[in-house]
Design a protein around this motif. Structure first.
Motif, PDB file in Angstrom:
ATOM      1  N   THR A   1       0.860  -1.162   0.013  1.00 43.46           N
ATOM      2  CA  THR A   1      -0.021   0.023   0.104  1.00 43.46           C
ATOM      3  C   THR A   1       0.759   1.116   0.034  1.00 43.46           C
ATOM      4  O   THR A   1       1.707   1.359   0.690  1.00 43.46           O
ATOM      5  CB  THR A   1      -0.902  -0.067   1.096  1.00 43.46           C
ATOM      6  OG1 THR A   1      -1.680  -1.124   1.387  1.00 43.46           O
ATOM      7  CG2 THR A   1      -1.929   1.206   1.316  1.00 43.46           C
ATOM      8  N   TRP A   2       0.367   2.126  -0.884  1.00 41.34           N
ATOM      9  CA  TRP A   2       1.107   3.559  -0.816  1.00 41.34           C
ATOM     10  C   TRP A   2      -0.060   4.582  -0.658  1.00 41.34           C
ATOM     11  O   TRP A   2      -1.095   4.277  -0.952  1.00 41.34           O
ATOM     12  CB  TRP A   2       1.821   3.778  -2.275  1.00 41.34           C
ATOM     13  CG  TRP A   2       2.785   3.009  -3.019  1.00 41.34           C
ATOM     14  CD1 TRP A   2       4.011   3.298  -2.981  1.00 41.34           C
ATOM     15  CD2 TRP A   2       2.483   1.721  -3.502  1.00 41.34           C
ATOM     16  NE1 TRP A   2       4.759   2.445  -3.475  1.00 41.34           N
ATOM     17  CE2 TRP A   2       3.737   1.451  -3.928  1.00 41.34           C
ATOM     18  CE3 TRP A   2       1.671   0.796  -3.493  1.00 41.34           C
ATOM     19  CZ2 TRP A   2       4.194   0.048  -4.248  1.00 41.34           C
ATOM     20  CZ3 TRP A   2       1.889  -0.483  -4.243  1.00 41.34           C
ATOM     21  CH2 TRP A   2       2.997  -0.825  -4.455  1.00 41.34           C
ATOM     22  N   GLY A   3       0.476   5.603   0.177  1.00 36.78           N
ATOM     23  CA  GLY A   3      -0.460   6.572   0.281  1.00 36.78           C
ATOM     24  C   GLY A   3      -1.605   6.530   1.194  1.00 36.78           C
ATOM     25  O   GLY A   3      -1.685   5.586   1.823  1.00 36.78           O
ATOM     26  N   GLU A   4      -2.244   7.607   1.390  1.00 39.47           N
ATOM     27  CA  GLU A   4      -3.508   7.648   2.424  1.00 39.47           C
ATOM     28  C   GLU A   4      -4.349   8.528   1.786  1.00 39.47           C
ATOM     29  O   GLU A   4      -4.409   9.382   1.007  1.00 39.47           O
ATOM     30  CB  GLU A   4      -2.919   7.959   3.912  1.00 39.47           C
ATOM     31  CG  GLU A   4      -1.987   7.264   4.467  1.00 39.47           C
ATOM     32  CD  GLU A   4      -1.553   7.810   5.857  1.00 39.47           C
ATOM     33  OE1 GLU A   4      -1.904   8.960   6.260  1.00 39.47           O
ATOM     34  OE2 GLU A   4      -1.053   7.090   6.709  1.00 39.47           O
ATOM     35  N   GLY A   5      -5.933   8.202   2.263  1.00 38.01           N
ATOM     36  CA  GLY A   5      -6.867   8.830   1.879  1.00 38.01           C
ATOM     37  C   GLY A   5      -8.066   8.061   1.876  1.00 38.01           C
ATOM     38  O   GLY A   5      -8.121   6.885   2.206  1.00 38.01           O
TER      39      GLY A   5
ATOM     40  N   LEU B   1      -4.538   7.611 -16.436  1.00 36.21           N
ATOM     41  CA  LEU B   1      -5.321   6.903 -15.276  1.00 36.21           C
ATOM     42  C   LEU B   1      -5.699   8.154 -14.251  1.00 36.21           C
ATOM     43  O   LEU B   1      -6.879   8.254 -13.799  1.00 36.21           O
ATOM     44  CB  LEU B   1      -4.473   6.192 -14.517  1.00 36.21           C
ATOM     45  CG  LEU B   1      -4.230   4.976 -15.078  1.00 36.21           C
ATOM     46  CD1 LEU B   1      -3.323   3.899 -14.538  1.00 36.21           C
ATOM     47  CD2 LEU B   1      -5.462   3.916 -15.535  1.00 36.21           C
ATOM     48  N   ARG B   2      -4.806   9.005 -14.215  1.00 37.01           N
ATOM     49  CA  ARG B   2      -4.985  10.377 -13.138  1.00 37.01           C
ATOM     50  C   ARG B   2      -6.225  11.216 -13.639  1.00 37.01           C
ATOM     51  O   ARG B   2      -7.053  11.616 -12.841  1.00 37.01           O
ATOM     52  CB  ARG B   2      -3.771  11.029 -13.003  1.00 37.01           C
ATOM     53  CG  ARG B   2      -2.731  10.763 -12.084  1.00 37.01           C
ATOM     54  CD  ARG B   2      -1.692  11.814 -12.416  1.00 37.01           C
ATOM     55  NE  ARG B   2      -0.621  11.676 -11.320  1.00 37.01           N
ATOM     56  CZ  ARG B   2       0.604  12.515 -11.294  1.00 37.01           C
ATOM     57  NH1 ARG B   2       0.417  13.423 -12.079  1.00 37.01           N
ATOM     58  NH2 ARG B   2       1.574  12.418 -10.405  1.00 37.01           N
TER      59      ARG B   2
ATOM     60  N   PRO C   1       2.820   5.009  -6.800  1.00 37.38           N
ATOM     61  CA  PRO C   1       3.109   6.272  -6.024  1.00 37.38           C
ATOM     62  C   PRO C   1       2.607   7.464  -6.834  1.00 37.38           C
ATOM     63  O   PRO C   1       2.303   8.575  -6.091  1.00 37.38           O
ATOM     64  CB  PRO C   1       4.795   6.436  -5.658  1.00 37.38           C
ATOM     65  CG  PRO C   1       5.056   4.904  -6.002  1.00 37.38           C
ATOM     66  CD  PRO C   1       4.245   4.065  -6.863  1.00 37.38           C
ATOM     67  N   LEU C   2       2.639   7.510  -8.098  1.00 41.25           N
ATOM     68  CA  LEU C   2       2.458   8.625  -9.039  1.00 41.25           C
ATOM     69  C   LEU C   2       0.779   8.655  -8.881  1.00 41.25           C
ATOM     70  O   LEU C   2       0.114   9.780  -9.559  1.00 41.25           O
ATOM     71  CB  LEU C   2       2.781   8.334 -10.500  1.00 41.25           C
ATOM     72  CG  LEU C   2       4.099   8.414 -10.323  1.00 41.25           C
ATOM     73  CD1 LEU C   2       4.777   8.371 -11.978  1.00 41.25           C
ATOM     74  CD2 LEU C   2       5.047   9.646  -9.843  1.00 41.25           C
ATOM     75  N   LEU C   3      -0.030   7.550  -8.586  1.00 43.61           N
ATOM     76  CA  LEU C   3      -1.728   8.012  -8.326  1.00 43.61           C
ATOM     77  C   LEU C   3      -1.846   8.097  -6.993  1.00 43.61           C
ATOM     78  O   LEU C   3      -3.033   8.334  -6.629  1.00 43.61           O
ATOM     79  CB  LEU C   3      -1.934   6.399  -8.817  1.00 43.61           C
ATOM     80  CG  LEU C   3      -2.020   5.863 -10.099  1.00 43.61           C
ATOM     81  CD1 LEU C   3      -2.394   4.391 -10.283  1.00 43.61           C
ATOM     82  CD2 LEU C   3      -2.120   6.831 -11.250  1.00 43.61           C
ATOM     83  N   GLY C   4      -0.823   8.278  -6.087  1.00 43.65           N
ATOM     84  CA  GLY C   4      -1.401   8.226  -4.662  1.00 43.65           C
ATOM     85  C   GLY C   4      -1.483   9.525  -3.937  1.00 43.65           C
ATOM     86  O   GLY C   4      -2.024   9.435  -2.764  1.00 43.65           O
TER      87      GLY C   4
END
Length: 292
Positions: free
Chosen positions: A39-43, A279-280, A65-68
């Motif tokens: 898992t990367w990032g939070e939200g 994707l972004r 990480p680029l989507l996170g």
């Protein structure tokens, strides 16, 4: 031999920075097997990344990480792949159950699935089983009206032959080839190759179970889903315009077809930034839609 893009020999800063983002490793148990995920990032918004056949979660290391930003991004290893347990037998339904189990651990009540190749087939099956509980599914170059290239290569004995041990890590890494073979960015392919092997008694081998190809391949049923859906195809990938038209017709006009310029079947290996940009854009559009 896998072709490398020789004009891009320096590892770019964006790639180094993406790999420097630390992922949190964890696992859960599904039907008696450990399923590993990272898992990367939070939200409160969550994305679940599903790899292709004979691949693993670390194919997404430079993408996740680029989507996170503002999102939790989770990449899992399907059973028989990566760090997850091997099983006696495999099926798309069982893999879909693993995806839904991991999705159930996400911060978001309605996570979005992104599946590449066989992962797109698995994600589609998960969406068919539980689409109303998902925020959407994005399928990446999965030939949904044809078997995946990994399945074809295994059936034709063109790849994934009998288990073989290699004497050194370097010797097995040097044999890494995407199926089907295509141009790759050398720094991406090197990272993926180095994360695709494990030491085993007597030598080194790949991180997948050959029995994943023992199952009878089945083409997915293509029907409009209870969640949002979108299809990404590589301009030079497996899904040509005729196949894209057929998928569009069967999934319904609400499923946009998005082309990744100059990409092959594995856009994370040759056009990762174009894939991320697409994707972004789609994720932002979905996440900011007004609720009824």
């Amino acid at each position: 031999m896998t072709a490398m893009l020789a004009d891009l020999v320096r590892t770019p800063d964006w790639f180094n920075q993406a790999l420097a983002v630390e992922a949190r490793a964890a696992s859960t148990v599904v039907d008696g097997a450990k399923i590993a995920y990272r898992t990367w990032g939070e939200g409160t918004r969550s994305v679940i990344l599903i790899h292709g056949g004979a691949a693993h979660s670390r194919w997404w290391d430079h993408i996740a990480p680029l989507l996170g930003e503002g999102r939790e991004v989770i990449a899992l290893d399907l059973s028989g792949h990566g760090e997850s347990d091997f099983r006696e037998s495999y099926s798309v339904d069982r893999w879909a159950a693993e995806v839904l189990a991991v999705a159930g651990l996400a911060s978001s009540a309605a996570p979005i699935l992104i599946g590449h190749s066989l992962g797109g087939v698995v994600g589609l099956r998960a969406a068919m089983a539980s689409g109303a509980k998902l925020g959407g599914i994005i399928i990446v170059d999965s030939p949904l009206v044809h078997f995946t290239p990994e399945e074809d290569a295994a059936a034709d004995r063109l790849a994934f032959g009998p288990p073989r041990l290699y004497p050194t890590r370097e010797s097995v890494v040097s044999r890494f080839r995407p199926i089907p073979d295509q141009l790759t960015l050398d720094y991406v392919a090197t990272h993926v190759a180095n994360t695709s092997v494990r030491e085993v008694p007597g030598g080194w081998s790949w991180k997948f179970d050959l029995k994943i190809f023992d199952r009878a391949p089945q083409l997915p049923e293509l029907i409009p889903l209870a969640c949002q859906s979108a299809f990404f195809r590589g301009e030079n990938g497996l899904v040509g315009t005729d196949m894209a038209d057929e998928i569009f017709r069967r999934l319904g006009s609400a499923t946009p077809m998005i082309e990744v310029p100059a990409a092959g079947h594995h856009p994370m290996l040759d056009q990762p930034l174009a894939l991320v940009a697409g994707l972004r854009t789609l994720l932002a559009a979905w996440e900011h839609q007004p609720t009824a």
